[in-house]
Every structure is written in C-alpha cells, then in structure tokens.
Design a protein around this motif. Structure first.
Motif, PDB file in Angstrom:
ATOM      1  N   ASP A 133       4.050   8.252  -2.022  1.00 27.39           N
ATOM      2  CA  ASP A 133       4.789   9.057  -1.057  1.00 27.39           C
ATOM      3  C   ASP A 133       4.371   8.792   0.386  1.00 27.39           C
ATOM      4  O   ASP A 133       4.829   9.485   1.299  1.00 27.39           O
ATOM      5  CB  ASP A 133       4.591  10.546  -1.382  1.00 27.39           C
ATOM      6  N   VAL A 134       3.518   7.805   0.579  1.00 22.58           N
ATOM      7  CA  VAL A 134       3.049   7.530   1.942  1.00 22.58           C
ATOM      8  C   VAL A 134       3.518   6.134   2.352  1.00 22.58           C
ATOM      9  O   VAL A 134       3.161   5.147   1.716  1.00 22.58           O
ATOM     10  CB  VAL A 134       1.507   7.603   2.019  1.00 22.58           C
ATOM     11  N   PRO A 135       4.335   6.046   3.408  1.00 23.17           N
ATOM     12  CA  PRO A 135       4.783   4.703   3.843  1.00 23.17           C
ATOM     13  C   PRO A 135       3.581   3.869   4.301  1.00 23.17           C
ATOM     14  O   PRO A 135       2.588   4.427   4.776  1.00 23.17           O
ATOM     15  CB  PRO A 135       5.699   5.001   5.033  1.00 23.17           C
ATOM     16  N   PRO A 136       3.679   2.552   4.162  1.00 25.57           N
ATOM     17  CA  PRO A 136       2.532   1.708   4.520  1.00 25.57           C
ATOM     18  C   PRO A 136       2.072   1.903   5.960  1.00 25.57           C
ATOM     19  O   PRO A 136       0.875   1.846   6.236  1.00 25.57           O
ATOM     20  CB  PRO A 136       3.034   0.275   4.265  1.00 25.57           C
ATOM     21  N   GLU A 137       3.020   2.141   6.878  1.00 27.82           N
ATOM     22  CA  GLU A 137       2.590   2.281   8.278  1.00 27.82           C
ATOM     23  C   GLU A 137       1.739   3.532   8.477  1.00 27.82           C
ATOM     24  O   GLU A 137       0.895   3.580   9.373  1.00 27.82           O
ATOM     25  CB  GLU A 137       3.790   2.270   9.237  1.00 27.82           C
ATOM     26  N   ILE A 138       1.944   4.545   7.616  1.00 28.48           N
ATOM     27  CA  ILE A 138       1.133   5.761   7.740  1.00 28.48           C
ATOM     28  C   ILE A 138      -0.258   5.533   7.135  1.00 28.48           C
ATOM     29  O   ILE A 138      -1.273   5.975   7.687  1.00 28.48           O
ATOM     30  CB  ILE A 138       1.844   6.959   7.082  1.00 28.48           C
TER      31      ILE A 138
ATOM     32  N   THR B  13      -0.552  -7.999   7.126  1.00 27.68           N
ATOM     33  CA  THR B  13       0.125  -7.567   5.910  1.00 27.68           C
ATOM     34  C   THR B  13       0.750  -8.786   5.266  1.00 27.68           C
ATOM     35  O   THR B  13       1.284  -9.655   5.960  1.00 27.68           O
ATOM     36  CB  THR B  13       1.163  -6.465   6.178  1.00 27.68           C
ATOM     37  N   ALA B  14       0.639  -8.852   3.935  1.00 21.41           N
ATOM     38  CA  ALA B  14       1.205 -10.002   3.234  1.00 21.41           C
ATOM     39  C   ALA B  14       2.623  -9.706   2.774  1.00 21.41           C
ATOM     40  O   ALA B  14       3.491 -10.571   2.813  1.00 21.41           O
ATOM     41  CB  ALA B  14       0.319 -10.375   2.048  1.00 21.41           C
TER      42      ALA B  14
ATOM     43  N   MET C 203       5.342  -4.416  11.048  1.00 19.27           N
ATOM     44  CA  MET C 203       4.453  -3.361  10.561  1.00 19.27           C
ATOM     45  C   MET C 203       3.685  -2.711  11.705  1.00 19.27           C
ATOM     46  O   MET C 203       3.587  -1.489  11.787  1.00 19.27           O
ATOM     47  CB  MET C 203       3.474  -3.935   9.523  1.00 19.27           C
ATOM     48  N   GLY C 204       3.158  -3.521  12.601  1.00 23.43           N
ATOM     49  CA  GLY C 204       2.387  -2.964  13.714  1.00 23.43           C
ATOM     50  C   GLY C 204       3.242  -2.064  14.593  1.00 23.43           C
ATOM     51  O   GLY C 204       2.795  -1.001  15.040  1.00 23.43           O
TER      52      GLY C 204
ATOM     53  N   ASN D   8       1.434  -8.975  14.587  1.00 29.05           N
ATOM     54  CA  ASN D   8       1.409  -8.957  13.129  1.00 29.05           C
ATOM     55  C   ASN D   8       1.008 -10.348  12.641  1.00 29.05           C
ATOM     56  O   ASN D   8       1.569 -11.343  13.087  1.00 29.05           O
ATOM     57  CB  ASN D   8       2.801  -8.607  12.588  1.00 29.05           C
ATOM     58  N   VAL D   9       0.061 -10.396  11.706  1.00 27.82           N
ATOM     59  CA  VAL D   9      -0.375 -11.686  11.177  1.00 27.82           C
ATOM     60  C   VAL D   9      -0.231 -11.693   9.661  1.00 27.82           C
ATOM     61  O   VAL D   9      -0.333 -10.657   9.003  1.00 27.82           O
ATOM     62  CB  VAL D   9      -1.837 -12.021  11.556  1.00 27.82           C
ATOM     63  N   GLU D  10       0.027 -12.876   9.132  1.00 29.02           N
ATOM     64  CA  GLU D  10       0.183 -13.018   7.681  1.00 29.02           C
ATOM     65  C   GLU D  10      -0.535 -14.272   7.232  1.00 29.02           C
ATOM     66  O   GLU D  10      -0.273 -15.354   7.732  1.00 29.02           O
ATOM     67  CB  GLU D  10       1.667 -13.099   7.300  1.00 29.02           C
ATOM     68  N   ASN D  11      -1.464 -14.105   6.337  1.00 24.74           N
ATOM     69  CA  ASN D  11      -2.142 -15.238   5.715  1.00 24.74           C
ATOM     70  C   ASN D  11      -2.399 -14.897   4.255  1.00 24.74           C
ATOM     71  O   ASN D  11      -3.535 -14.973   3.775  1.00 24.74           O
ATOM     72  CB  ASN D  11      -3.459 -15.549   6.445  1.00 24.74           C
TER      73      ASN D  11
END
Lengths: 367, 367
Positions: free
Chosen positions: A9-14, A41-42, A48-49, A65-68
């Motif tokens: 019930d919690v969005p990732p940004e929260i 975040t992958a 997201m930020g 925002n970075v993705e690796n």
C-alpha cells in the motif's frame, strides 16, 4: 532505510522518501541542507526522484535518476560522492528503491530482447550454472552451499530491517522447491519492497557534524566476460583497485556486505574480493570462518540479500546502511566487535557477453 | 551524432554506439582512452549502456545509465563533466539515445499513475495551456507562434542531422492537424530516433588534444512550480546561476539551442534565459531578432526540436553537438558568424507540482 518486506500500500516514492528522511535525520541535518539528490532504481520506471519531490521540500535542486540493474543503489551513492568530491556540492543524498514484491514478485524481469533469456537462461539458471562450475572445481558439496542460507537466516534474526528472520535448517533449505538445479527456493534471495538512503558530506561538513564513517575508496565497473571466477574477473580487478586506492588490504576488513543474490554467488564473490583463496570459500563459510567467532571478517551480518530481501535499487544502500551501523558500533545484537573497516560489494544484471552489468565495491572506515 | 529520423532496423544501442564512436573519433582519441561512460535514455529501458558494451571494447569501465526525462542527455553530459572535475577520470564519454519513432510514435508516454494525464493533461495539453497564458499576457498572436516553425524549418534545411528539412509556410503550420488548441501538429516536435554523444576531457587533456571548446558552467535542477513564467521559474533561477558561475551574461551569447518541444515553449524559454524581456520574445522571434540577421543570438540554428526531431534521451547532446560545431566554426551553411559563446537549455518531463522534471543549462565558450 525502511524495513524490507511487503509494502503493497506504499508507493515506491514514499518508501524512498521515508528512507531519505531517516538518513537526513540520522546525519543531524535539516532537509533544506540537501543540495543534490541521486535516486537509484532498477524497475521503478521513470522520474522516481521527481516523484519524491512532490512530497518533500527538495525542489529547485539537481535530481538525477540512475540505473545500473541491481547495483543502482551503490551507483547512486558513488554519484553523490563524486558530486561532493568535484566541489559541485557539500551535502548530497543518495536513495535506492524498488518494489518487486508489490509488482508481482517472480523472476527479475529481463528485457524482451535479452539473448540469454531467449535461450532459457534467466538469472537463476545463470547462478545455477555458476554453482555447477564452482562445486565441480572446489569440491564443495550442495549441502555446504545450502548451509550458507542457514547462517544468513541466523544473522537476519538479529536485524529488524531484514525480511526473512526465521531460522532454517540445512534440510529445510535442501527440501525447499527446486528452482534451478542445484539451487532451491531458499537459496534464491526473496523479492522485497524497500528503500535505503545515505547522506554524503564533504570532509569539512563531516568535521562540523562529527561524522566519523568515511568512504575511503569506491569504484564501479561494468565487466566483459574475461573470467567469471579467476583473478581476471572484473569483480577481482575492481577489488584490487579499491584496496590500492584505500591503502587498505582485505586482511584489515572486519565486516563485509557481499552480494549474495543466490547462495552460489557468495563463495566466488569472497574469493574475488581477496577474502578467501580460490575455491576455498564455500568450505570456509560452512566451517564458520566468516561468522562471528571465525577467523575472517564477518560476512553479511545483516543476513545479506538471501534474508534481508532484494529490492534491486535499494540493496547497495542497504549494504552501506549495515556497514555504517557496524562501524559506528550501533548494530546491537548483530554487532561485529571492534569493527573499524568494512567492505561492500554490490553487483548485478546480465547482458550477453558481460560478466555483470555493474559491480560497485566500497571500502569504509570508522575515521 | 547520428542523423535524427527513422531508424526502424537499428537497435538503440547501435545508434548510441555510432554516436559514441563519432564523438571519440572527432575528439582525436582512441576508443580505449575512454575511462567512464554515461548513457542518458528516457524510454530505452534498462541497461542501455551495458548493451552498448557488447559491441565495443569499453568493458571493465564504469558505465552509468541516467534518466531525467527529456533532459537525460544533458544529465549524462553533466555527470561526465562531474567525474572529470572530481578527478575520478580524465576522459569521459556521454551518450544520449532514444527511438520513439520506431517504438510507435505518438505522445511521450507518461507513467500509468500520472495525475496530470489522469485528468486529461498529457504534454501537448500542458503546452497548449502555456500557450494560452502566454498569448493572453504578451498580446502575441497564434500566427506569430506558428511563424516560429517556419524559421525552424528554414534553419533545419541547412542541417544534415535534422529530421524535417522541408520549408513550410505559416498557412501550412496553422492548417496542419489541430493537436491541442492553439497548437497544431507542426507546432509539436516530431518523434525521431537518434543518438548524440560528447567526449569530456580534463583541462590537461584538452591542452594535449588542442581541444578549444570549453564547458564554462553548467547546472541541473528539478523545479517545483513557483512560477512557470516569472523570474522565480526554476529555469530562470538556473540560468542566472549559470551566468554567475561562468562570469558571462546573456548579452555575450551568439548562439543558443533552446528546448522548443512545442512552439509555445520557445518564447517563455528565451525570457527565462534572460534573452528577451518578459512577454516580448514571441514578437521579437517573429520579427527575426533571433535569426541570422537579428540583434539577438541566433536561436536554434540546428532547427531545434521542432525540426531536428526529439529522441528525448539524445536531444540535450544534440544541442551540445550543434553549439560545439558552431563555436568551432564548422557549421557550414548554418554557421553563426564569429560565434564564441553558446548556450544550451534542455529540459522536460512533467510530474504534478513540478515545473519540470529537470532543466539543464550549459554555457560553452570557444576557449
């Protein structure tokens, strides 16, 4: 960080915001002193930020925002550290987040055009092939591999941030559902929703704040396949480079958080990190050499990915959280006595011809 | 960079590789001298940088994928510059890539939970609302707005990298399909597949290589909505900061590449950049003040997004490509005579409560 687990019930940004606020508070800073924000975040999708900004007074700042892949969190940390090192800012915040449990669990999704997946090699199969090779060359047994999960659960029992905290036996590990021979379900890290964060400050700000833990050296590399096991592995090369940059060798390490996405990942990783001779790590791990009473550093006192759970973007920063907690002597029942030097190895991803999408190795000290 | 347009048979990582190789070659460097790689993509999915590695001898290096919506390319450049500034490396490569035309075209996809899209405000509608406000307050006409596309196409006719190079008339612009009143189809930048890249070197390497063009100042910010038009806009704040850091004001700028995703984006952007007084830019643009014979800097000699096309991750680096080409005096028929100072404004994305996901403003000089 926030406890890893199920947060449907919690969005990732929260989740990310909560981890960020906890890190800022822990650093003794006001939210407004954050000058730049890096979010790893992958699988969290775009922006997201920026979604986090809707809920925090962090607008008007650089947000990147970075993705690796599974090293996205440590990548965010290294970017924050690089901005501080470059003089672009004094105080940067790194956050990692992913919510694979709420997104349905199952295998980490590979791109539709992934050539390995197309021939039937998703990640567990790749780690099973690694296990076959390792067991064959080391003489270690499948039972020894399974025993690593027993240690992991025992460590996690003392970590309130870990997802799986119930002890298991070797028999339970071996009898859990087969995933990819010889790996059973309990030997694959669980999907977990989670976020973790760290504040990076300049040396001058660290003196003002009384911050003791220091990133002595850190490096990130992507790796072509030279060797998945030997000293030419990109993980081994990166580790050597980090030790050289830090002026600290593996013998000084008291605590290590190692990327054990599968039980079979742990022994080769210890060897590449210079913490065990080639093909000896599995036996040594099974004997307890890397446990609290052992001769080596304590490996994964947090429980590691196998028990803490693995939100890919967050894992690297959860590893940082654990090592910082240990170096501060604040780890309570899971404290490694007198820990002054800690290592983090965070890696992941598979693209044909590459050993790993990215490996980040960080060496931290208590002053 | 590679010519923007339709490349349905070329995977994005190959477009990216071609742009990267062209930049390395242009810099007079060997591929192996690249020490770190930053890849910006908004909609290319995960592991874009690592997919490129499969086709180039760039393994064993740091590879970082960055995402900042339509400012992903300039973000990659700023990351490369920050690594060099921090001393982590001397030579870094930034690449931006996206292939929206091959992915089906249409609107830039917003996240399924986007609150603006949920109430019927996708990006063209947001820019249409901006146009309404601007036309009302400036007294400019819809015809003047449409005329900006005429100038854009005329400029693009001299740019072999631009997608739309056929001249159009104001009538054709106004009569093209309505998209979001008052914006017609030709006033919305076309989807294009493309990639662009830039090599960033330290001052010491620049002297060795004889590199003349210099990034004098650059800044990236995400923006809460304070004002979409006034001096408190995050774009205006960022521009002032860049001018101050560079010690160079807007009056010195000879050439500017401005983020004209829609015709209505251009006039407010010029005003926020300090290149026109409030609400005067549309009229001045229509009069030709920002054209080759005008009093102001030449704006978008490349044709801008409106004619060059807009692969979101690549646009920022395409703007860099154009300004560098101009500052070197290599722009041929579209050369701005005696250009010594150039500006880039790259921005984009929409998240509720934010003016923009990210804006990057870069100031480059010829020495």
């Amino acid at each position: 960080m926030v406890p890893f687990g199920k947060h449907p019930d919690v969005p990732p940004e929260i989740l990310a915001l909560r981890a960020g606020l906890a890190a800022i508070d822990d650093a003794g800073l006001d939210q407004r002193s954050i000058q730049a924000i890096f979010v790893g975040t992958a699988f969290g999708g775009t922006a997201m930020g920026q979604k986090i900004l809707r809920h925090a007074p962090w607008g008007q700042r650089p947000v990147i925002n970075v993705e690796n892949a599974c090293a996205s969190g440590s990548t965010a940390l290294l970017e924050a550290a690089t901005w501080v090192a470059s003089g672009r800012c004094d105080v940067a915040l790194a956050i990692g987040v992913d919510t694979p449990a709420s997104q349905g669990g199952g295998l980490i999704p590979l791109p539709p055009d992934d050539p390995l997946a197309a021939v039937g090699i998703p990640l567990p199969a790749l780690y099973a092939l690694t296990a076959d090779h390792y067991l064959h060359h080391s003489g270690a047994s499948a039972r020894e591999l399974a025993s690593l999960v027993v240690t992991s659960r025992r460590h996690a029992a003392a970590n309130p941030y870990a997802f799986f905290r119930t002890p298991v036996t070797v028999e339970e590990v071996l009898q859990s559902r087969p995933v990819a021979e010889p790996l059973t379900l309990f030997q694959c890290c669980p999907n977990a929703d989670g976020a973790a964060a760290a504040v990076v400050v300049s040396a001058a700000r660290a003196r003002q704040l009384g911050t003791k833990v220091r990133l002595r050296a850190g490096q990130l590399r992507s790796g072509r396949v030279q060797s998945r096991f030997g000293p030419q592995s990109v993980v081994a090369l990166t580790a050597r480079e980090v030790y050289e940059a830090a002026g600290i060798g593996p013998e000084a390490i008291a605590v290590a958080e190692v990327h054990d996405a599968y039980s079979s990942a742990l022994p080769p990783a210890l060897e590449k990190l210079g913490l065990a001779p080639p093909y000896e790590a599995a036996a040594r791990l099974a004997w307890g050499d890397y446990d609290y009473q052992g001769a080596g550093p304590v490996v994964n006192p947090s429980g590691g990915l196998l028990s803490r759970g693995h939100p890919p973007g967050a894992t690297g920063l959860a590893q940082v959280f654990e090592v910082v907690t240990q170096l501060r002597g604040q780890a309570g029942a899971r404290q490694v006595a007198g820990a002054r030097v800690g290592l983090i190895q965070n890696q992941g991803g598979t693209v044909l011809d590459l050993e790993t999408n990215a490996v980040a190795i960080l060496l931290l000290t208590d002053s």
